[in-house]
Design an enzyme around this catalytic site. Structure first.
Site, PDB file in Angstrom:
ATOM      1  N   ARG A 230       0.833  -1.196   0.000  1.00  0.00           N
ATOM      2  CA  ARG A 230       0.000   0.000   0.000  1.00  0.00           C
ATOM      3  C   ARG A 230       0.872   1.250   0.000  1.00  0.00           C
ATOM      4  O   ARG A 230       1.937   1.274   0.643  1.00  0.00           O
ATOM      5  CB  ARG A 230      -0.892   0.039   1.251  1.00  0.00           C
ATOM      6  N   GLU A 259      -2.721   8.144  -5.517  1.00  0.00           N
ATOM      7  CA  GLU A 259      -2.850   7.470  -6.815  1.00  0.00           C
ATOM      8  C   GLU A 259      -3.955   8.121  -7.620  1.00  0.00           C
ATOM      9  O   GLU A 259      -5.007   8.416  -7.037  1.00  0.00           O
ATOM     10  CB  GLU A 259      -3.137   5.980  -6.600  1.00  0.00           C
ATOM     11  N   HIS A 279       0.047   0.477  -9.917  1.00  0.00           N
ATOM     12  CA  HIS A 279      -0.830  -0.393  -9.108  1.00  0.00           C
ATOM     13  C   HIS A 279      -1.319  -1.596  -9.935  1.00  0.00           C
ATOM     14  O   HIS A 279      -2.513  -1.788 -10.152  1.00  0.00           O
ATOM     15  CB  HIS A 279      -2.011   0.408  -8.547  1.00  0.00           C
TER      16      HIS A 279
HETATM   17  N1  LIG Z   1      -0.461  -4.081  -5.279  1.00  0.00           N
HETATM   18  C1  LIG Z   1      -1.639  -4.676  -5.328  1.00  0.00           C
HETATM   19  O1  LIG Z   1      -2.355  -4.604  -6.307  1.00  0.00           O
HETATM   20  C2  LIG Z   1      -2.103  -5.493  -4.159  1.00  0.00           C
HETATM   21  C3  LIG Z   1      -2.860  -6.644  -4.375  1.00  0.00           C
HETATM   22  C4  LIG Z   1      -3.289  -7.389  -3.273  1.00  0.00           C
HETATM   23  C5  LIG Z   1      -2.956  -6.974  -1.983  1.00  0.00           C
HETATM   24  N2  LIG Z   1      -2.235  -5.831  -1.812  1.00  0.00           N
HETATM   25  C6  LIG Z   1      -1.818  -5.391  -0.477  1.00  0.00           C
HETATM   26  O2  LIG Z   1      -0.798  -6.273   0.004  1.00  0.00           O
HETATM   27  C7  LIG Z   1      -0.766  -6.242   1.427  1.00  0.00           C
HETATM   28  C8  LIG Z   1      -0.695  -7.638   2.010  1.00  0.00           C
HETATM   29  O3  LIG Z   1      -1.856  -8.370   1.664  1.00  0.00           O
HETATM   30  P1  LIG Z   1      -2.129  -9.862   2.221  1.00  0.00           P
HETATM   31  O4  LIG Z   1      -3.293 -10.382   1.456  1.00  0.00           O
HETATM   32  O5  LIG Z   1      -0.864 -10.629   2.294  1.00  0.00           O
HETATM   33  O6  LIG Z   1      -2.612  -9.497   3.679  1.00  0.00           O
HETATM   34  P2  LIG Z   1      -2.608 -10.438   4.975  1.00  0.00           P
HETATM   35  O7  LIG Z   1      -3.603  -9.831   5.865  1.00  0.00           O
HETATM   36  O8  LIG Z   1      -2.744 -11.870   4.606  1.00  0.00           O
HETATM   37  O9  LIG Z   1      -1.142 -10.215   5.579  1.00  0.00           O
HETATM   38  C9  LIG Z   1      -0.711  -9.017   6.173  1.00  0.00           C
HETATM   39  C10 LIG Z   1       0.311  -9.381   7.239  1.00  0.00           C
HETATM   40  O10 LIG Z   1       0.839  -8.170   7.780  1.00  0.00           O
HETATM   41  C11 LIG Z   1       1.062  -8.399   9.172  1.00  0.00           C
HETATM   42  N3  LIG Z   1       1.142  -7.116   9.857  1.00  0.00           N
HETATM   43  C12 LIG Z   1       0.138  -6.289  10.257  1.00  0.00           C
HETATM   44  N4  LIG Z   1       0.631  -5.187  10.850  1.00  0.00           N
HETATM   45  C13 LIG Z   1       1.985  -5.311  10.820  1.00  0.00           C
HETATM   46  C14 LIG Z   1       3.051  -4.499  11.268  1.00  0.00           C
HETATM   47  N5  LIG Z   1       2.818  -3.341  11.897  1.00  0.00           N
HETATM   48  N6  LIG Z   1       4.324  -4.931  11.066  1.00  0.00           N
HETATM   49  C15 LIG Z   1       4.570  -6.114  10.428  1.00  0.00           C
HETATM   50  N7  LIG Z   1       3.589  -6.954  10.011  1.00  0.00           N
HETATM   51  C16 LIG Z   1       2.310  -6.545  10.180  1.00  0.00           C
HETATM   52  C17 LIG Z   1      -0.114  -9.248   9.614  1.00  0.00           C
HETATM   53  O11 LIG Z   1       0.172  -9.995  10.783  1.00  0.00           O
HETATM   54  C18 LIG Z   1      -0.298 -10.170   8.414  1.00  0.00           C
HETATM   55  O12 LIG Z   1       0.383 -11.399   8.605  1.00  0.00           O
HETATM   56  C19 LIG Z   1      -2.021  -5.450   1.828  1.00  0.00           C
HETATM   57  O13 LIG Z   1      -1.645  -4.123   2.097  1.00  0.00           O
HETATM   58  C20 LIG Z   1      -2.892  -5.503   0.578  1.00  0.00           C
HETATM   59  O14 LIG Z   1      -3.812  -4.437   0.530  1.00  0.00           O
HETATM   60  C21 LIG Z   1      -1.790  -5.091  -2.861  1.00  0.00           C
HETATM   61  O1  LIG Z   2      -8.257  -3.380  -8.001  1.00  0.00           O
HETATM   62  C1  LIG Z   2      -7.034  -3.457  -8.104  1.00  0.00           C
HETATM   63  O2  LIG Z   2      -6.458  -3.710  -9.160  1.00  0.00           O
HETATM   64  C2  LIG Z   2      -6.164  -3.281  -6.831  1.00  0.00           C
HETATM   65  C3  LIG Z   2      -6.166  -4.501  -6.005  1.00  0.00           C
HETATM   66  C4  LIG Z   2      -5.383  -4.508  -4.732  1.00  0.00           C
HETATM   67  O3  LIG Z   2      -4.754  -3.352  -4.379  1.00  0.00           O
HETATM   68  C5  LIG Z   2      -6.238  -5.050  -3.622  1.00  0.00           C
HETATM   69  O4  LIG Z   2      -6.314  -4.476  -2.557  1.00  0.00           O
HETATM   70  O5  LIG Z   2      -6.828  -6.117  -3.860  1.00  0.00           O
END
Ligand SMILES: NC(=O)c1ccc[n+]([C@@H]2O[C@H](COP(=O)([O-])OP(=O)(O)OC[C@H]3O[C@@H](n4cnc5c(N)ncnc54)[C@H](O)[C@@H]3O)[C@@H](O)[C@H]2O)c1
Ligand SMILES: O=C(O)CC[C@@H](O)C(=O)O
Length: 527
Positions: A230, A259, A279
């Site tokens: 994020r 963004e 993104h």
């Molecule tokens: N770029 C994209 O398009 C995209 C796509 C999907 C997810 N994401 C993002 O990726 C990230 C991770 O997603 P996920 O599905 O693995 O989530 P998840 O909830 O499975 O994992 C997140 C992890 O972060 C840990 N955590 C929380 N606070 C913390 C801290 N202060 N320090 C260290 N660890 C901490 C939690 O214990 C958890 O294990 C999220 O921010 C999600 O929004 C981005």
């Molecule tokens: O919609 C998207 O492509 C962003 C997805 C990603 O950031 C999410 O949180 O799942």
């Protein structure tokens, strides 16, 4: 026939499912004003990250029953407003896990071999081999911040590439990290020892600007940082300065504080050591099909009067059962959140005791609600009533359920005990006749306070003057106290103080509180 508005591009597979039960209108690129005007006629809204679902839109959505986010993060939805209006918000917690993990891995390898720049130079007619001598990832140390779904997949792939793995995640057990081949370390050590750092955490008040100038100063001058989680977790100005001055080796970013990224962002003018994507983490054909199907099925079910499996704000229970249990679920969630914070994360054991009349109820939803509260600090909107038990199991949290119908202080009460990084802590709570929640006991000290957003707890010696000192200290930091309670077992023995605050506690104040003579411990809690 119900009507669904789809306001971001969604895969056809999802639209086909919705069309079985509803009239589907796909209208992308709408402004906030246009959405406010249009939403009153719709029963459901389906979005990706492009639509910001504001309070204004939710308030205008008088027919709206469900908002479906085809993805994980619901940070573009005003979930509290939706909850207040009784609108279910659903997401797809796992549909794009692989896509996001693979994007982070692609970023790591591209950074190491300058692939985007080298490609650009060949396409511009050059044949420059000297400028693109890269680095191998084999035997290098990868620091993974956040070992959840995406972090775990990155770990497995990086291990196969022969990398050494460090992980920082205060909510993951040593066993889980071990199982993934990661050494669980503190954040400082991860910053100092990593050749690559990849972020897989939610953006929260604790993770905002986690990678700032101070953190960067601890890192190796060759470190390469990847953020596909994020925006706002990295201080972009500090990162751009460090890259320009050669204080770090590279950075690859998929997400940004704002963004689309501002046209004049200093990140845009960096050279081959920076890779920027717009993104794209979830942008694979497979992930888009997964999330579209996952969320469309939930919208279809809710429109048919069935429960949703990944509701972020409302349990996946049938309406009758839900209505009866709703006040206790809120109590369990609040207490779980509170005891999790008092226990300091990394909870190994949660003991849930249903007392009084509550002992006659089906305990499962109450245990799940307590787990949802307990895990909400770590997982935010990613934990829901459906996945809370699985998430707890994966984190190695043992759950003990007991019942004691003989305790009759209140009609029904709930007692939670957690063993975590800060030792054993317990809380009890009950519902008053009007359904209001009261915390009635903390660590066996009797109190009677409603849960509030900002709270301060102290363990101290019961002695004259201590309450006044804490009050003045908070006053000097301009923190307003809404209510205050002291619980003690014996006069001048050990006591607890619970303060409900109107304002968040500023940084540094806990250290000042700890200096007050007689204070043994102080914790802030946000509910
Ligand atoms: N770029 C994209 O398009 C995209 C796509 C999907 C997810 N994401 C993002 O990726 C990230 C991770 O997603 P996920 O599905 O693995 O989530 P998840 O909830 O499975 O994992 C997140 C992890 O972060 C840990 N955590 C929380 N606070 C913390 C801290 N202060 N320090 C260290 N660890 C901490 C939690 O214990 C958890 O294990 C999220 O921010 C999600 O929004 C981005
Ligand atoms: O919609 C998207 O492509 C962003 C997805 C990603 O950031 C999410 O949180 O799942």
């Amino acid at each position: 026939m119900p009507k669904v508005l789809v306001s971001d591009p969604i895969d056809q597979a999802g639209l086909d499912i919705l069309s079985q039960v509803a009239q589907v209108d796909v209208k992308t690129g709408l402004s906030n004003e246009e959405l406010v005007q249009m939403i009153p006629e719709y029963d459901a809204l389906m979005i990706r990250s492009g639509t910001r679902v504001t309070q204004e839109i939710i308030e205008a959505g008088n027919q709206l029953k469900i908002i479906g986010r085809a993805g994980v993060g619901v940070d573009n939805v005003d979930v509290p407003s939706a909850t207040r209006k009784g609108i279910v918000v659903v997401n797809s917690p796992e549909g794009n896990t692989i896509a996001a993990a693979e994007h982070a891995l692609a970023m790591m390898l591209s950074l190491s071999r300058y692939i985007p720049d080298a490609n650009h130079s060949v396409k511009n007619g050059k044949w420059d081999r000297k400028s693109y001598v890269g680095a191998e990832v084999y035997k290098k140390t990868l620091g993974i911040v956040g070992l959840g779904k995406i972090g775990s997949h990155v770990a497995a792939a990086a291990k196969a590439l022969g990398m050494k793995l460090l992980a920082y995640d205060p909510f993951i057990s040593l066993e889980r990290a071990d199982h993934l081949g990661c050494r669980l370390v503190d954040m400082d050590l991860l910053f100092r020892e990593s050749d690559y750092i990849t972020l897989h955490i939610p953006k929260t008040s604790e993770t905002a600007n986690l990678i700032n100038a101070e953190a960067i100063a601890k890192m190796k001058p060759t470190v390469r940082i990847i953020n596909c989680a994020r925006g706002g977790i990295i201080d972009e100005a500090a990162l751009a300065d460090a890259l320009r001055e050669g204080r770090i080796g590279g950075a690859a970013l998929d997400v940004y504080e704002n963004e689309p990224l501002e046209a004049d962002s200093p990140l845009r003018s960096l050279g081959k050591q920076a890779i920027l994507t717009p993104h794209l983490g979830a942008s694979t054909a497979e992930a888009q099909i997964n999330v579209a199907i996952d969320v469309a099925e939930q919208i279809r079910d809710v429109l048919l009067g069935l429960p949703a499996r990944s509701a972020v704000n409302i349990p996946g229970l049938y309406p009758d059962a839900l209505e009866k249990l709703r006040p206790y679920l809120q109590l369990a969630e609040n207490l779980g959140n509170l005891v999790g914070q008092l226990a300091g994360g990394r909870v190994e054991l949660l003991n849930v005791r249903l007392q009084g009349e509550l002992a006659d109820n089906n305990s499962q939803p109450i245990v799940v609600a307590a787990l949802k509260g307990l895990l909400s600090q770590a997982l935010r909107e990613r934990v829901n009533y459906v996945n809370a038990s699985i998430e707890a199991k994966e984190r190695g949290i043992r759950i003990i359920e007991t019942r004691d119908g003989s305790i009759r202080d209140y009609t029904g009460s709930l007692h939670l005990e957690a063993k975590g990084a800060l030792g054993d802590h317990s809380v009890t709570g009950a519902l008053l006749g009007d359904g209001e929640i009261r915390i009635t006991d903390i660590d066996e000290f009797p109190i009677n306070v409603p849960p509030t957003h900002h709270m301060l707890f102290t363990r101290h010696r019961d002695m004259p003057g201590i309450i006044g000192k804490i009050g003045s200290l908070l006053g000097s930091f301009n923190v307003n106290i809404a209510s205050m309670q002291v619980g003690r077992k014996i006069v001048r023995g050990d006591a607890v103080m619970v303060l409900s605050l109107d304002d968040p506690l500023p940084e540094g104040i806990l250290a000042e509180i700890m200096k007050v003579p007689g204070i043994r411990d102080a914790y802030t809690v946000m509910l």
